[in-house]
Enzyme design. Structure first.
Site: not given
Length: 391
Positions: A61, A270
């Site tokens: 992200h 992540d």
């Protein structure tokens, strides 16, 4: 040797067929020109180092204080550069839950960076996920996976949408999985409250990835195995794992490897904006995250909010903590995710003709030393002397 040709000699090379010591790899332009051959004085001496293919991150992200969900190109460039310096030579940018039109706007920005060669694709995580397992996604913005809305987001990627995470038990979930599969987009099961049976139906409908397995889904019960068992046991499914020592206990990671094998595991970060940075406050989409001692949690509620992991650390942990072989680690950090993205012909292994995406590691500690992407040194080139010459 031509000016645009570089040869690295003396390193341990992790090749698809095994590990060779004192190997030689030649790079010409952006490609690997060959492996082996006699060392020459003009070669760079990599004795004491290990060379592996560049890492491929399916699920990230942000990093370097920046977020892919910002919708700002400069931030996306910062995030990509941060992970590149840690060995991730191929990145699929992940969004977070937001208003549909806003996420579409973010996708338009990210798609331009795919076209520029900075990113390799777009992964939509949310808003089509379970309220009960939403984690670091804003509950009031969650939606059922109406296939029309799913298609709207997919189309916003302008042909660069590679993966969609959704909860298949929600209304429209299985239909959306089928549609994504027909479009050639990876359908991933995640942030789900699904049971074993519905998860099997999702796999039969075309789901092929488990988004950060074990996290944001029901645990294994002896009479209700839930989604984890269904995803682990089916050979059609690749499972993502966050190997940061926070998301999963090492024994759980070992369980996944023992069941699925390295050929079905993709180690991901992540990561959110704090990757490559220090503790502090960071945005994650519309939410605020506090990072303390390297662990990211929502300011409101305290849920784990992504990670601060980089893939060089994930590699080192895979070998030194989990005890994986070098080939197993390379498989999960490079080969498997490259194959999933449809890029196995150009990246993911050290082979002649493929992109010269290389990560150089210290052979004792497995600390990152240097990174090359498409034949260009990103960091660490000054560490190596010419063969036969003192550093």
């Amino acid at each position: 040797m031509t000016a645009d040709r570089t040869a690295l000699a003396g390193a341990r090379l992790v090749l698809p067929g095994g590990v060779i010591d004192a190997g030689r790899i030649s790079v010409e332009g952006a490609r690997i020109a060959g492996l082996g051959g006699e060392a020459e004085p003009s070669d760079l001496d990599l004795t004491g180092y290990t060379v592996v293919p560049g890492f491929v991150d399916l699920h990230v992200h942000g990093g370097g204080g920046a977020s892919y969900a910002s919708g700002i190109a400069e931030e996306a460039l910062t995030a990509a550069r941060t992970h590149l310096e840690h060995g991730t030579t191929t990145t699929m940018a992940s969004t977070v839950t937001g208003e549909i039109d806003e996420v579409c706007r973010q996708a338009a920005v990210l798609s331009e960076l795919v076209e520029d060669g900075v990113l390799a694709g777009i992964h939509f995580e949310g808003p089509f996920i379970s309220h009960n397992r939403c984690g670091a996604h804003r509950p009031d913005l969650l939606r059922d996976p109406d296939p029309a809305l799913v298609r709207k987001l997919a189309d916003a990627g302008r042909g660069h949408t590679k993966m969609f995470t959704l909860a298949p038990e929600l209304p429209g979930g299985l239909e959306s999985v089928r549609m994504l599969s027909e479009l050639g987009i990876i359908a991933a099961v995640g942030h789900t409250d699904s049971d074993y049976e519905v998860t099997l139906r999702a796999i039969d409908a075309g789901a092929t990835v488990a988004t950060h397995l074990f996290n944001a889904m029901p645990g294994i019960q002896h009479r209700a195995p839930g989604p984890i068992v269904a995803l682990l046991e089916d050979e059609r499914v690749t499972v993502e794992l966050v190997n940061d020592g926070v998301h999963l206990h090492p024994s759980v990671v070992e369980l996944a490897y023992g069941t699925a094998g390295a050929e079905r595991v993709a180690l991901i970060t992540d990561a959110m904006g704090a990757a490559g940075m220090g503790d502090g406050l960071y945005p994650l989409g519309p939410l605020q995250v506090r990072v303390e001692d390297g662990v990211a949690r929502l300011v409101e509620g305290g849920s784990i909010a992504g990670s601060t992991l980089t893939l060089d650390v994930a590699f080192r942990r895979a070998v030194t903590v989990l005890g994986l072989s070098l080939n197993q680690a390379v498989t999960s950090l490079s080969t498997v995710p490259a194959r999933l993205m449809g890029l196995g012909d150009t990246i993911g292994t050290l082979e002649a003709g493929k992109n010269a995406d290389l990560v150089v590691l210290d052979s004792d500690s497995y600390e990152l030393v240097a990174v090359m992407r498409r034949g260009e040194w990103i960091v660490g080139a000054d560490r190596f002397a010419r063969a036969g010459n003192p550093a």
